[in-house]
Design a protein around this motif. Structure first.
Motif, PDB file in Angstrom:
ATOM      1  N   ASP A 136       0.824  -1.209   0.000  1.00 19.96           N
ATOM      2  CA  ASP A 136       0.000   0.000   0.000  1.00 19.96           C
ATOM      3  C   ASP A 136       0.858   1.259   0.000  1.00 19.96           C
ATOM      4  N   ILE A 137       2.013   1.195   0.667  1.00 19.63           N
ATOM      5  CA  ILE A 137       2.887   2.363   0.792  1.00 19.63           C
ATOM      6  C   ILE A 137       4.336   1.911   0.623  1.00 19.63           C
ATOM      7  N   VAL A 138       5.104   2.659  -0.160  1.00 22.44           N
ATOM      8  CA  VAL A 138       6.553   2.483  -0.273  1.00 22.44           C
ATOM      9  C   VAL A 138       7.202   3.794   0.126  1.00 22.44           C
ATOM     10  N   THR A 139       8.136   3.741   1.074  1.00 20.24           N
ATOM     11  CA  THR A 139       8.777   4.959   1.564  1.00 20.24           C
ATOM     12  C   THR A 139      10.286   4.918   1.347  1.00 20.24           C
ATOM     13  N   CYS A 140      10.856   6.100   1.229  1.00 19.65           N
ATOM     14  CA  CYS A 140      12.306   6.309   1.221  1.00 19.65           C
ATOM     15  C   CYS A 140      12.583   7.463   2.177  1.00 19.65           C
ATOM     16  N   SER A 141      13.111   7.157   3.342  1.00 23.41           N
ATOM     17  CA  SER A 141      13.426   8.192   4.325  1.00 23.41           C
ATOM     18  C   SER A 141      14.916   8.501   4.281  1.00 23.41           C
ATOM     19  N   GLN A 142      15.272   9.705   3.885  1.00 24.68           N
ATOM     20  CA  GLN A 142      16.672  10.129   3.794  1.00 24.68           C
ATOM     21  C   GLN A 142      17.480   9.195   2.890  1.00 24.68           C
ATOM     22  N   SER A 143      16.841   8.635   1.868  1.00 23.74           N
ATOM     23  CA  SER A 143      17.546   7.609   1.092  1.00 23.74           C
ATOM     24  C   SER A 143      17.353   7.701  -0.420  1.00 23.74           C
ATOM     25  N   PHE A 144      16.299   8.328  -0.895  1.00 27.34           N
ATOM     26  CA  PHE A 144      15.994   8.283  -2.321  1.00 27.34           C
ATOM     27  C   PHE A 144      17.100   8.920  -3.164  1.00 27.34           C
ATOM     28  N   HIS A 145      17.798   9.914  -2.606  1.00 24.58           N
ATOM     29  CA  HIS A 145      18.857  10.581  -3.364  1.00 24.58           C
ATOM     30  C   HIS A 145      20.070   9.682  -3.603  1.00 24.58           C
ATOM     31  N   TRP A 146      20.120   8.519  -2.933  1.00 23.62           N
ATOM     32  CA  TRP A 146      21.197   7.550  -3.155  1.00 23.62           C
ATOM     33  C   TRP A 146      20.794   6.465  -4.155  1.00 23.62           C
ATOM     34  N   MET A 147      19.572   6.499  -4.635  1.00 19.69           N
ATOM     35  CA  MET A 147      19.050   5.441  -5.496  1.00 19.69           C
ATOM     36  C   MET A 147      18.910   5.941  -6.937  1.00 19.69           C
ATOM     37  N   GLU A 148      19.245   5.072  -7.894  1.00 20.13           N
ATOM     38  CA  GLU A 148      19.005   5.434  -9.289  1.00 20.13           C
ATOM     39  C   GLU A 148      17.497   5.611  -9.444  1.00 20.13           C
ATOM     40  N   PRO A 149      17.021   6.826  -9.786  1.00 16.64           N
ATOM     41  CA  PRO A 149      15.607   7.123  -9.618  1.00 16.64           C
ATOM     42  C   PRO A 149      14.665   6.396 -10.565  1.00 16.64           C
ATOM     43  N   SER A 150      15.007   6.256 -11.844  1.00 14.97           N
ATOM     44  CA  SER A 150      14.030   5.687 -12.777  1.00 14.97           C
ATOM     45  C   SER A 150      13.739   4.227 -12.441  1.00 14.97           C
ATOM     46  N   GLY A 151      14.764   3.440 -12.152  1.00 15.71           N
ATOM     47  CA  GLY A 151      14.548   2.044 -11.796  1.00 15.71           C
ATOM     48  C   GLY A 151      13.839   1.886 -10.472  1.00 15.71           C
ATOM     49  N   THR A 152      14.165   2.756  -9.520  1.00 15.02           N
ATOM     50  CA  THR A 152      13.508   2.707  -8.214  1.00 15.02           C
ATOM     51  C   THR A 152      12.026   3.039  -8.340  1.00 15.02           C
ATOM     52  N   LEU A 153      11.692   4.082  -9.091  1.00  9.80           N
ATOM     53  CA  LEU A 153      10.295   4.470  -9.261  1.00  9.80           C
ATOM     54  C   LEU A 153       9.511   3.402 -10.021  1.00  9.80           C
ATOM     55  N   ARG A 154      10.142   2.804 -11.013  1.00 13.33           N
ATOM     56  CA  ARG A 154       9.480   1.746 -11.771  1.00 13.33           C
ATOM     57  C   ARG A 154       9.180   0.547 -10.862  1.00 13.33           C
ATOM     58  N   GLU A 155      10.138   0.167 -10.023  1.00 14.89           N
ATOM     59  CA  GLU A 155       9.942  -0.969  -9.137  1.00 14.89           C
ATOM     60  C   GLU A 155       8.939  -0.658  -8.037  1.00 14.89           C
ATOM     61  N   ALA A 156       8.998   0.568  -7.505  1.00 12.79           N
ATOM     62  CA  ALA A 156       8.013   0.962  -6.492  1.00 12.79           C
ATOM     63  C   ALA A 156       6.605   0.919  -7.060  1.00 12.79           C
ATOM     64  N   ALA A 157       6.437   1.438  -8.273  1.00  8.79           N
ATOM     65  CA  ALA A 157       5.108   1.430  -8.900  1.00  8.79           C
ATOM     66  C   ALA A 157       4.637   0.002  -9.158  1.00  8.79           C
ATOM     67  N   ARG A 158       5.567  -0.892  -9.485  1.00 11.95           N
ATOM     68  CA  ARG A 158       5.189  -2.285  -9.746  1.00 11.95           C
ATOM     69  C   ARG A 158       4.637  -2.970  -8.494  1.00 11.95           C
ATOM     70  N   VAL A 159       5.278  -2.737  -7.351  1.00  9.32           N
ATOM     71  CA  VAL A 159       4.853  -3.446  -6.134  1.00  9.32           C
ATOM     72  C   VAL A 159       3.695  -2.750  -5.433  1.00  9.32           C
ATOM     73  N   LEU A 160       3.375  -1.518  -5.837  1.00 10.29           N
ATOM     74  CA  LEU A 160       2.267  -0.811  -5.206  1.00 10.29           C
ATOM     75  C   LEU A 160       0.921  -1.265  -5.771  1.00 10.29           C
ATOM     76  N   ALA A 161      -0.053  -1.386  -4.892  1.00  4.66           N
ATOM     77  CA  ALA A 161      -1.428  -1.668  -5.304  1.00  4.66           C
ATOM     78  C   ALA A 161      -2.018  -0.420  -5.965  1.00  4.66           C
ATOM     79  N   PRO A 162      -3.103  -0.560  -6.727  1.00  2.00           N
ATOM     80  CA  PRO A 162      -3.777   0.623  -7.267  1.00  2.00           C
ATOM     81  C   PRO A 162      -4.140   1.599  -6.146  1.00  2.00           C
TER      82      PRO A 162
END
Length: 275
Positions: A112-138
């Motif tokens: 239902d929720i995917v969070t990045c606390s003080q961490s998203f700036h260390w992650m390659e954003p496009s792949g992270t967002l794609r994977e987060a969207a995949r595991v998130l429910a509508p």
């Protein structure tokens, strides 16, 4: 084997000082849980916390979600989180696992929720967002939230903080081996990257603050918990120990042995998947 899109330097940067990090860094403010739950419109079934570190952003969900999964590639950070979980009786609804933000190995639509606390700036954003969207429910939420460093205190202390961080960063840029150099994505671009990804039907930024009690030891500890400072110390940066000592003296002079309530500013970037 580190999946493509990840850098070992980002993991190694936070190794060796996890106890200092956990002792002084703030937990996720209660307002984060309230805000995200209100946007979701119900109690979350599964919250996935990416780059969870020592669990400071996962434990606050214990009574607010059915399940919490903290994902952390760094062994040292994750071991602190696991030890803290064991110390409170190993609650069944809270887990910490190794993993990477762009390859979670979770089922489609499970969270239902995917969070990045003080961490998203260390992650390659496009792949992270794609994977987060995949595991998130509508209608699920992705949220990246960060402190604006340093916590609010005085112009002189905050100027000294920025100078110290700048000295460490300059040393690292000049002396760190290429394979140890970190690449940060600018936090100011989080929202535009989320919007441009096309994975979210709604995006917005929320700015808020949280008041916490802090003494001189904690304020200095927060400063020393910054990865750039720790890397420079590992590289035996010339003059940095002296600058840290002068900074510590300035902070201690301000706090004068007191514990004060100080303001931690936050920015949260939110994306909601299509229903």
């Amino acid at each position: 084997m580190i999946p493509e899109g990840n850098r070992s330097a980002h993991i190694d940067r936070f190794s060796g000082f996890q106890e200092l990090y956990d002792r002084h860094r703030p937990e996720a403010p209660p307002l984060v849980i309230r805000l995200l739950t209100d946007y979701l419109g119900r109690r979350p079934g599964l919250v996935v916390d990416l780059g969870c570190g020592t669990g400071l952003s996962a434990f606050p969900w214990l009574d607010a979600a059915d399940r919490i999964l903290g994902v952390e590639p760094g062994d040292g950070m994750r071991h602190i989180a696991l030890a803290k979980r064991a110390a409170i009786g190993s609650p069944a609804n809270l887990e910490f696992v190794p993993g990477y933000s762009n390859r979670l190995g979770l089922p489609d639509g499970c969270a239902d929720i995917v969070t990045c606390s003080q961490s998203f700036h260390w992650m390659e954003p496009s792949g992270t967002l794609r994977e987060a969207a995949r595991v998130l429910a509508p209608g699920g939420l992705f949220a990246a939230y960060d402190c604006d460093w340093p916590p609010v205190l005085t112009p002189s202390v905050e100027t000294a903080y920025r100078h110290l961080i700048g000295s460490a960063d300059a040393w690292n840029a000049a002396h760190a081996p290429q394979e140890q150099r970190a690449v940060k994505w600018n936090k100011d671009g989080h929202l535009s990257r989320m919007e441009a990804s096309g994975h979210f039907a709604f995006v917005r930024e929320v700015v808020f603050h949280h008041l916490e009690r802090c003494d001189a030891e904690r304020y200095v500890g927060l400063t020393l918990s910054q990865g750039g400072v720790q890397q420079a110390l590992k590289l035996e940066a010339s003059g940095l120990e002296d600058e840290i000592a002068a900074y510590r003296e300035r902070v201690e002079r301000h706090f004068a042995g007191q514990t004060l309530e100080i303001l931690f500013p936050y920015r949260l970037r939110l994306g909601i998947t299509p229903s």
